[in-house]
Design a protein around this motif. Structure first.
Motif, PDB file in Angstrom:
ATOM      1  N   ARG A 594       0.828  -1.196   0.000  1.00  0.00           N
ATOM      2  CA  ARG A 594       0.000   0.000   0.000  1.00  0.00           C
ATOM      3  C   ARG A 594       0.870   1.256   0.000  1.00  0.00           C
ATOM      4  O   ARG A 594       0.714   2.137  -0.812  1.00  0.00           O
ATOM      5  CB  ARG A 594      -0.950  -0.036   1.215  1.00  0.00           C
ATOM      6  N   SER A 595       1.794   1.313   0.922  1.00  0.00           N
ATOM      7  CA  SER A 595       2.614   2.520   0.948  1.00  0.00           C
ATOM      8  C   SER A 595       4.066   2.151   1.160  1.00  0.00           C
ATOM      9  O   SER A 595       4.382   1.076   1.680  1.00  0.00           O
ATOM     10  CB  SER A 595       2.141   3.453   2.049  1.00  0.00           C
ATOM     11  N   PHE A 596       4.900   3.025   0.752  1.00  0.00           N
ATOM     12  CA  PHE A 596       6.339   2.795   0.875  1.00  0.00           C
ATOM     13  C   PHE A 596       6.948   4.141   1.224  1.00  0.00           C
ATOM     14  O   PHE A 596       6.885   5.074   0.438  1.00  0.00           O
ATOM     15  CB  PHE A 596       6.877   2.280  -0.463  1.00  0.00           C
ATOM     16  N   LYS A 597       7.475   4.239   2.424  1.00  0.00           N
ATOM     17  CA  LYS A 597       7.995   5.535   2.851  1.00  0.00           C
ATOM     18  C   LYS A 597       9.414   5.373   3.353  1.00  0.00           C
ATOM     19  O   LYS A 597       9.707   4.507   4.166  1.00  0.00           O
ATOM     20  CB  LYS A 597       7.130   6.102   3.984  1.00  0.00           C
ATOM     21  N   ILE A 598      10.260   6.248   2.866  1.00  0.00           N
ATOM     22  CA  ILE A 598      11.629   6.265   3.344  1.00  0.00           C
ATOM     23  C   ILE A 598      11.623   7.052   4.645  1.00  0.00           C
ATOM     24  O   ILE A 598      11.075   8.159   4.701  1.00  0.00           O
ATOM     25  CB  ILE A 598      12.531   6.965   2.327  1.00  0.00           C
ATOM     26  N   GLN A 599      12.178   6.490   5.685  1.00  0.00           N
ATOM     27  CA  GLN A 599      12.164   7.160   6.973  1.00  0.00           C
ATOM     28  C   GLN A 599      13.460   7.951   7.171  1.00  0.00           C
ATOM     29  O   GLN A 599      14.534   7.493   6.805  1.00  0.00           O
ATOM     30  CB  GLN A 599      12.042   6.134   8.106  1.00  0.00           C
ATOM     31  N   ASP A 600      13.270   9.092   7.795  1.00  0.00           N
ATOM     32  CA  ASP A 600      14.437   9.887   8.143  1.00  0.00           C
ATOM     33  C   ASP A 600      15.083   9.274   9.376  1.00  0.00           C
ATOM     34  O   ASP A 600      14.472   8.479  10.092  1.00  0.00           O
ATOM     35  CB  ASP A 600      13.970  11.321   8.429  1.00  0.00           C
ATOM     36  N   LEU A 601      16.305   9.646   9.613  1.00  0.00           N
ATOM     37  CA  LEU A 601      16.976   9.186  10.821  1.00  0.00           C
ATOM     38  C   LEU A 601      16.367   9.888  12.026  1.00  0.00           C
ATOM     39  O   LEU A 601      15.712  10.932  11.890  1.00  0.00           O
ATOM     40  CB  LEU A 601      18.464   9.525  10.728  1.00  0.00           C
ATOM     41  N   ALA A 602      16.593   9.328  13.192  1.00  0.00           N
ATOM     42  CA  ALA A 602      16.145   9.993  14.405  1.00  0.00           C
ATOM     43  C   ALA A 602      16.813  11.366  14.483  1.00  0.00           C
ATOM     44  O   ALA A 602      17.953  11.516  14.039  1.00  0.00           O
ATOM     45  CB  ALA A 602      16.520   9.149  15.606  1.00  0.00           C
ATOM     46  N   PRO A 603      16.126  12.359  15.051  1.00  0.00           N
ATOM     47  CA  PRO A 603      16.634  13.734  14.974  1.00  0.00           C
ATOM     48  C   PRO A 603      18.052  13.896  15.504  1.00  0.00           C
ATOM     49  O   PRO A 603      18.855  14.624  14.932  1.00  0.00           O
ATOM     50  CB  PRO A 603      15.651  14.518  15.819  1.00  0.00           C
ATOM     51  N   HIS A 604      18.362  13.192  16.571  1.00  0.00           N
ATOM     52  CA  HIS A 604      19.696  13.404  17.125  1.00  0.00           C
ATOM     53  C   HIS A 604      20.769  12.744  16.289  1.00  0.00           C
ATOM     54  O   HIS A 604      21.948  12.947  16.508  1.00  0.00           O
ATOM     55  CB  HIS A 604      19.747  12.890  18.571  1.00  0.00           C
ATOM     56  N   LEU A 605      20.360  11.899  15.320  1.00  0.00           N
ATOM     57  CA  LEU A 605      21.349  11.238  14.475  1.00  0.00           C
ATOM     58  C   LEU A 605      21.447  11.881  13.094  1.00  0.00           C
ATOM     59  O   LEU A 605      22.297  11.541  12.303  1.00  0.00           O
ATOM     60  CB  LEU A 605      20.995   9.760  14.316  1.00  0.00           C
ATOM     61  N   PHE A 763       8.292  16.640  29.724  1.00  0.00           N
ATOM     62  CA  PHE A 763       9.082  16.891  28.531  1.00  0.00           C
ATOM     63  C   PHE A 763       9.253  18.386  28.357  1.00  0.00           C
ATOM     64  O   PHE A 763       8.409  19.169  28.768  1.00  0.00           O
ATOM     65  CB  PHE A 763       8.403  16.282  27.306  1.00  0.00           C
ATOM     66  N   THR A 764      10.306  18.720  27.734  1.00  0.00           N
ATOM     67  CA  THR A 764      10.595  20.133  27.612  1.00  0.00           C
ATOM     68  C   THR A 764       9.594  20.835  26.704  1.00  0.00           C
ATOM     69  O   THR A 764       9.031  20.236  25.793  1.00  0.00           O
ATOM     70  CB  THR A 764      12.014  20.334  27.087  1.00  0.00           C
ATOM     71  N   SER A 765       9.370  22.067  26.985  1.00  0.00           N
ATOM     72  CA  SER A 765       8.473  22.837  26.133  1.00  0.00           C
ATOM     73  C   SER A 765       9.259  23.668  25.136  1.00  0.00           C
ATOM     74  O   SER A 765       8.705  24.462  24.401  1.00  0.00           O
ATOM     75  CB  SER A 765       7.597  23.751  26.992  1.00  0.00           C
ATOM     76  N   MET A 766      10.548  23.466  25.136  1.00  0.00           N
ATOM     77  CA  MET A 766      11.381  24.238  24.233  1.00  0.00           C
ATOM     78  C   MET A 766      11.162  23.796  22.787  1.00  0.00           C
ATOM     79  O   MET A 766      10.871  22.637  22.514  1.00  0.00           O
ATOM     80  CB  MET A 766      12.870  24.007  24.564  1.00  0.00           C
ATOM     81  N   ALA A 767      11.349  24.725  21.920  1.00  0.00           N
ATOM     82  CA  ALA A 767      11.329  24.366  20.503  1.00  0.00           C
ATOM     83  C   ALA A 767      12.604  23.590  20.196  1.00  0.00           C
ATOM     84  O   ALA A 767      13.542  23.562  21.005  1.00  0.00           O
ATOM     85  CB  ALA A 767      11.275  25.638  19.673  1.00  0.00           C
ATOM     86  N   ASP A 768      12.624  22.969  19.022  1.00  0.00           N
ATOM     87  CA  ASP A 768      13.820  22.253  18.602  1.00  0.00           C
ATOM     88  C   ASP A 768      14.180  21.170  19.612  1.00  0.00           C
ATOM     89  O   ASP A 768      15.307  21.025  20.031  1.00  0.00           O
ATOM     90  CB  ASP A 768      14.978  23.259  18.449  1.00  0.00           C
ATOM     91  N   VAL A 897      13.008  26.771  35.175  1.00  0.00           N
ATOM     92  CA  VAL A 897      13.894  27.226  34.106  1.00  0.00           C
ATOM     93  C   VAL A 897      14.195  26.024  33.215  1.00  0.00           C
ATOM     94  O   VAL A 897      14.615  24.967  33.692  1.00  0.00           O
ATOM     95  CB  VAL A 897      15.186  27.800  34.696  1.00  0.00           C
ATOM     96  N   GLU A 898      13.896  26.190  31.965  1.00  0.00           N
ATOM     97  CA  GLU A 898      14.187  25.112  31.013  1.00  0.00           C
ATOM     98  C   GLU A 898      15.324  25.544  30.109  1.00  0.00           C
ATOM     99  O   GLU A 898      15.387  26.692  29.674  1.00  0.00           O
ATOM    100  CB  GLU A 898      12.969  24.812  30.157  1.00  0.00           C
ATOM    101  N   ALA A 899      16.168  24.610  29.871  1.00  0.00           N
ATOM    102  CA  ALA A 899      17.283  24.949  28.993  1.00  0.00           C
ATOM    103  C   ALA A 899      17.687  23.726  28.201  1.00  0.00           C
ATOM    104  O   ALA A 899      17.430  22.578  28.592  1.00  0.00           O
ATOM    105  CB  ALA A 899      18.461  25.428  29.805  1.00  0.00           C
ATOM    106  N   LEU A 900      18.255  23.950  27.063  1.00  0.00           N
ATOM    107  CA  LEU A 900      18.769  22.857  26.237  1.00  0.00           C
ATOM    108  C   LEU A 900      20.266  23.049  26.117  1.00  0.00           C
ATOM    109  O   LEU A 900      20.729  24.113  25.700  1.00  0.00           O
ATOM    110  CB  LEU A 900      18.170  22.900  24.838  1.00  0.00           C
ATOM    111  N   LEU A 901      20.950  22.032  26.497  1.00  0.00           N
ATOM    112  CA  LEU A 901      22.393  22.084  26.343  1.00  0.00           C
ATOM    113  C   LEU A 901      22.709  21.331  25.055  1.00  0.00           C
ATOM    114  O   LEU A 901      22.545  20.115  24.969  1.00  0.00           O
ATOM    115  CB  LEU A 901      23.058  21.418  27.541  1.00  0.00           C
ATOM    116  N   LYS A 902      23.070  22.068  24.062  1.00  0.00           N
ATOM    117  CA  LYS A 902      23.236  21.461  22.728  1.00  0.00           C
ATOM    118  C   LYS A 902      24.687  21.138  22.472  1.00  0.00           C
ATOM    119  O   LYS A 902      25.568  21.951  22.751  1.00  0.00           O
ATOM    120  CB  LYS A 902      22.779  22.436  21.653  1.00  0.00           C
ATOM    121  N   PHE A 903      24.895  19.966  21.943  1.00  0.00           N
ATOM    122  CA  PHE A 903      26.247  19.561  21.563  1.00  0.00           C
ATOM    123  C   PHE A 903      26.272  19.381  20.053  1.00  0.00           C
ATOM    124  O   PHE A 903      25.548  18.561  19.526  1.00  0.00           O
ATOM    125  CB  PHE A 903      26.621  18.239  22.237  1.00  0.00           C
ATOM    126  N   GLU A 904      27.023  20.130  19.370  1.00  0.00           N
ATOM    127  CA  GLU A 904      27.232  19.904  17.928  1.00  0.00           C
ATOM    128  C   GLU A 904      28.589  19.271  17.794  1.00  0.00           C
ATOM    129  O   GLU A 904      29.591  19.848  18.215  1.00  0.00           O
ATOM    130  CB  GLU A 904      27.186  21.233  17.174  1.00  0.00           C
TER     131      GLU A 904
END
Lengths: 959, 125
Positions: A594-605, A763-768, A897-904
């Motif tokens: 019926r359908s065939f969908k290519i899945q994206d990787l998980a966001p952190h990957l 869960f955080t209410s932060m965007a991204d 206080v909500e914060a995201l500690l981002k690692f690039e």
């Protein structure tokens, strides 16, 4: 004459029959066939000084009993003999010459002239043939007396030509010379015999002159008593007619006249032949000589046909010339000759008149007296068949006459009439062996397909196929049967290629198609070719399933499974011995997708591109702010094929599908995996079992790209019912898109994050928030600070050589940088992070908060401003009871206080390609009030010393 | 009495086929299928010569040893075929014509059914 020659056509009446015989054992049959083809190309020879030509018909073998019919119809007489053989030594020449003599004797009654063509003598031996004495007696030995004077001069010319060429060679082979018989021509080799055609032409003209002499021979007129020509069976039956009387004389005359007509036709004088035939027919009709009347009429038809359709021969001879040198065409004389002339001329046959002759072809005066019109030919042929049918022994002649008539009708495009003749042909009862029956049905089928009746053609092909394996047949020919059945597919609007056979589109006759496929399966199985049987079963099950009942489908499926248990069904095309290709039949509907969908990787990957991050969209140079017209839509179409997201080399990627099972049985699908082109993609097969007639079921196919670049996902492969199939999207009609292109970026490392904090419940209410892989929550009193450790572990095999930590929060930048602090330098020092190693990042969290309470919160709590006694008493009550404290704390809510500690981070080959990954820790810090000033006033300076305690009117101390 | 009746669609696939002696059904399938050749040829040759006013009844298509096959083509190229045993001499041409007419009427009635889509297999109740 036991078996009809199905290749006969009316123009064969004007052909001299020449047998090409293989003698000796040295010549390989392949080169014999090649030689035969080469000789057969010479089917028309122009006679010098005569405005006439001779037509020739070559056969490889000819039974003697057929030769006996030569008196009845002269074109059935073997008049020429060519023996071909290879010699390796001089002794061979002698032996072969003996064989040649024997062959000559075999056909001696009818032979006009003969030749023996020998190949393979060395150059210096090649002058063997041109000895003077043999010239004089050659060729004419078998001739009737009185022909020599015509025949010999030709021969002498022929041979002396050679003599002049070869005489300069030393004559070494004196002893052999005597053994040489007449008419033997020796060539160096089968490939190197340029003069062959010239010799043949000379030979044919010698035949012609013999014929001409016979034609002009009027000696019988002087005879007292005319000879009575007889058909073979008349001789055997014994003549019941009296040998005297007027009617007998007339009969003899008629038959003789007819014979002369035959000779005229052979000699290239159809006009004269017609007049002979018609007077013969008158004679024979008056004496009720039905058989010979039939023959005379047939001759009349043939002569008329030759005049009316002279180009019949022409295109055929042209194509033969054009295929000069092609040795692959080894059509035996038994197969029906397919003249390309039929197809070419039949197109314009509607306007068939003799005036349509191309210019340049010499016209006999085609308005010959008594020449039949096209319609009359058919009328006469009907009578011919009627006359012949009166004699049981003439059934073969009758069959051949029907075939000749059919061929003419094909030319005239009178298909219905032609089918009448063919139908009549069926009713002719001939005793035939199984092999001959097959031949007969095949010939019928071929003729039916020529008149455009494909269904009938297919029917007879099938009958022929069934005849091959008839129960009465002691050794059934399954292979032949199978090939014949394959040929019927077209007539039943079937094809072995599932792409050509439109599924669901109603074409053909399903009941018969299914039957035919079943027969193919059975035949292939009996042939011992299980792979082919599986292929046909697949086709039957997959493409005819809407015509099969549930019970039949179940039966087919179990049959298929039992077959595939022995031989696995392959997804590649099968090539049969005959060169037919059976394309693969992928089970695109078993199960249905019926359908065939290519899945994206998980966001952190997901990989992020540095280039894209810094990308500034080019300024829109269109004057329109918005336009509904999309420019360059073609380009967009193409880009649609491309999936926006990217996969990473070495990471497991996913494709989500939904499948249905339309079959009334449980389908076990195994080894289901993605089919990709243009890149190394390691698939991790999935197996599933689908209950009967159910769905949809989600299936996730996992795979891991092993190289960076573009990967085109073109379909999926799986094993169902033991058959491996590769289903491509282009074969599945419901998929508009034929492939999905996915970009694979070079490998990137993976980072794991852990915090020493407790996991946060909310869960955080932060965007991204997609890239969050870990979280931590902490409760602090305002002003309190806490050190928390974030453990960074490299869980990939690549080292992390770049790491960028950023903080994202809703607080103002200044505040947030005070709230969360970490030692970036320390972190950078620990780089690069080797695989399987980890490093710590100490995050210093300071709960910064306002110690002032906003009025709005306080409004209902404290209405009287500056009332110290109340405040203190409240303070005291708080001390006394914790219950009131909780109530109090509700009143002074904690801040979150909500914060995201981002690692690039990046590393390995991915870093070189400017890609990085992003992951983050969500931090959730509850800041509880420690000390709150609800009221404050500015006091006058004099009471300042005492006033401090009083001024701090209310507080809440929670530690 | 006819032994086989068939209704064939414009695209030459069977819409309906009914035979009397059930055990021989496949044989009739073959007979009817091959008779399509003759029908097509007839239609083709007629349409070439005259533009319109083709007679619907085609008459005897071809006799086999055991059966006679009759054909009838409507203006929308729906073909009706009736197979009759050769031994049966009682049926005259007129009766066959009337059989075809009845069949045509029945088909017309069936097509009038709003729930019938053109080209579907006809199911007799």
């Amino acid at each position: 004459m036991s078996c009809p020659d199905y290749s006969q056509s009316s123009e064969d009446h004007q052909c001299l029959l020449v047998i090409v015989k293989l003698i000796g054992t040295h010549l390989k049959s392949k080169s014999y066939h090649r030689l035969f083809d080469r000789i057969s190309r010479l089917n028309n020879v122009r006679i010098a000084d005569q405005q006439r030509g001779v037509w020739l018909r070559y056969r490889k073998s000819y039974p003697k009993e057929n030769n006996d019919w030569g008196d009845f119809q002269a074109h059935r007489k073997v008049v020429g003999l060519l023996c071909v053989g290879k010699i390796t030594s001089n002794a061979d020449i002698e032996n072969l010459s003996k064989d040649y003599e024997q062959m000559k004797k075999y056909y001696a009654n009818t032979l006009y002239d003969s030749r023996c063509l020998l190949f393979g003598v060395l150059a210096d031996d090649s002058d063997l043939f041109d000895d003077g004495p043999s010239v004089e007696k050659n060729g004419s030995e078998t001739l009737d007396a009185g022909n020599k004077n015509i025949d010999c001069p030709e021969e002498v010319i022929l041979e002396s030509d050679h003599a002049s060429q070869k005489n300069n060679l030393p004559n070494k082979t004196e002893p052999l010379q005597q053994n040489l018989r007449s008419g033997v021509i020796v060539y160096p080799s089968a490939e190197c015999c340029i003069q062959l055609e010239d010799h043949l032409k000379d030979y044919v003209s010698s035949l012609f002159w013999v014929l001409e002499s016979k034609r002009l021979d009027r000696s019988y007129e002087k005879l007292e008593k005319l000879p009575l020509l007889l058909a073979p069976f008349e001789r055997v039956d014994g003549i019941t007619i009296d040998n005297e009387g007027r009617s007998f004389k007339k009969r003899c005359q008629g038959r003789l006249r007819k014979h002369i007509g035959d000779l005229c036709l052979l000699a290239g004088l159809p006009g004269e032949a017609i007049s002979h035939y018609s007077s013969a027919a008158d004679n024979l009709r008056s004496v009720n000589d039905w058989l010979w009347l039939g023959a005379a009429l047939e001759g009349l038809c043939a002569a008329s046909a030759v005049i009316l359709y002279p180009e019949l021969h022409k295109p055929g001879s042209l194509t033969r010339n054009s295929s000069f040198g092609g040795s692959g065409d080894l059509l035996g004389s038994r197969q029906p000759r397919h003249r390309s002339g039929f197809s070419k001329t039949s197109k314009k046959a509607g306007s068939f008149t003799s005036s349509s002759l191309p210019s340049g072809i010499d016209r006999y005066d085609y308005k010959v007296k008594n020449c039949l019109t096209p319609d009359e030919i058919i009328e006469k042929y009907k009578e011919v068949v009627l006359q012949y049918s009166k004699f049981k022994a003439a059934c073969v002649i009758e069959t051949e006459a029907s075939i000749k008539a059919t061929r003419i009708l094909i030319l005239q495009q009178q298909n219905l009439l032609a089918s009448e003749f063919l139908k009549n042909l069926l009713f002719i009862n001939i005793q035939l062996s199984d092999e001959e029956k097959i031949q007969r049905y095949c010939a019928l089928s071929h003729l039916y397909s020529q008149i455009g009746m494909e269904r009938k053609a297919a029917f007879f092909k099938r009958v022929a196929a069934m005849q091959c394996v008839a129960p009465s047949n002691p050794n059934p020919a399954w292979f032949q049967c199978y090939n014949l059945l394959l040929e019927t597919l077209k007539g039943y609007k079937l094809s072995v290629d599932p792409k050509e056979f439109m599924y669901g589109c109603k074409s053909g006759w399903p009941v018969i198609q299914i039957r035919l496929l079943h027969e193919l399966v059975v035949t292939a199985k009996r042939m011992g070719n299980t792979a082919v049987a599986i292929r046909h079963m697949q086709f039957l099950l997959h493409n005819m399933d809407n015509h099969l009942s549930d019970e039949e489908r179940r039966e087919m499926a179990s049959m298929l499974e039992s077959c595939t248990a022995k031989v696995e069904g392959t997804p590649s095309p099968l090539v049969l011995d005959t060169g037919t290709i059976l394309p693969a039949v992928p089970f695109t509907r078993l199960p249905k997708i019926r359908s065939f969908k290519i899945q994206d990787l998980a966001p952190h990957l997901r990989p992020h591109s540095k280039a894209r991050k810094n990308f500034v969209p080019p300024p829109n140079n269109s004057p329109f702010i918005y336009s509904p017209i999309q420019f360059g839509s073609i380009g967009r179409e193409r880009s649609k094929l491309k999936i926006e997201y990217e996969w990473i080399q070495g990471d497991v990627c996913e494709v989500a599908m939904q499948v249905y099972n339309p079959m009334p049985l449980e389908l076990k699908v195994s080894n289901m995996s993605v089919l990709a082109e243009g890149g190394a993609l390691e698939a991790f097969p999935a197996s599933l079992s689908l209950p009967a007639e159910s769905g949809p079921y989600p299936v996730n196919l996992l795979s891991c790209p092993h190289a960076a670049g573009d990967i085109n996902i073109v379909g999926y492969s799986m094993t169902v019912l033991g058959v491996k199939s590769q289903c491509r999207f282009r074969d599945i009609p419901q998929f508009k898109q034929h492939k999905y292109a996915v970009k694979v970026v070079p490998a990137l490392p993976k980072l794991q994050l852990q915090t020493s904090l407790a996991k946060s419940a909310t869960f955080t209410s932060m965007a991204d928030s997609g890239s969050i892989i870990s979280s931590g929550s902490l409760s602090l009193y305002a002003g309190q600070s806490h050190d928390c450790a974030v453990v960074l572990t490299n869980i990939s095999t690549l080292q992390i050589s770049e790491l960028l930590v950023t903080l994202d929060s809703k607080l103002s930048k200044q505040k947030s940088s005070a709230f969360f602090t970490w030692d970036d330098e320390q972190l950078q020092k620990s780089l690069p992070l080797e695989p399987e190693s980890s490093t710590n990042l100490t995050l210093h969290i300071t709960a910064i908060a306002d110690f002032l309470l906003q009025d709005s919160i306080l409004a209902d709590v404290d209405t009287s401003r500056g009332d110290i006694s109340r405040s203190t008493s409240r303070c005291g009550s708080r001390k006394g009871s914790t219950a009131s404290f909780s109530g109090f704390s509700e009143t002074y809510p904690m801040k979150t206080v909500e914060a995201l500690l981002k690692f690039e981070y990046s590393g390995g080959p991915g870093m070189d390609a400017e890609h990085f990954r992003e992951c983050s820790v969500s931090l959730h810090v509850e800041v509880q009030s420690s000390l709150l000033f609800t009221k404050w006033d500015v006091l006058p300076a004099e009471v300042y010393v005492n006033g401090i305690a009083a001024a701090v009117e209310a507080f809440a101390l929670h530690c | 009495m006819a032994v086989c009746v068939a209704v064939i669609a414009k695209e030459n696939y069977p819409l309906y086929i009914k035979t009397l002696p059930n055990e021989n059904e496949l044989k009739f399938h073959y007979t009817v299928h091959t008779s399509l050749d003759v029908i097509e040829e007839r239609i083709h040759s007629v349409s070439k010569n005259t533009n319109d006013l083709r007679e619907l009844y085609l008459g005897l298509l071809y006799p086999t040893e055991d059966y006679k096959v009759y054909g009838y083509v409507t203006n929308s190229r729906i073909k009706f075929i009736i197979v009759i045993e050769s031994t049966n001499a009682t049926i005259r041409d007129n009766e066959i014509r009337s059989m075809f007419r009845k069949l045509h009427n029945a088909y017309t009635d069936m097509v009038c059914n709003p729930f019938y889509t053109n080209g579907d297999i006809i199911e007799s109740t």
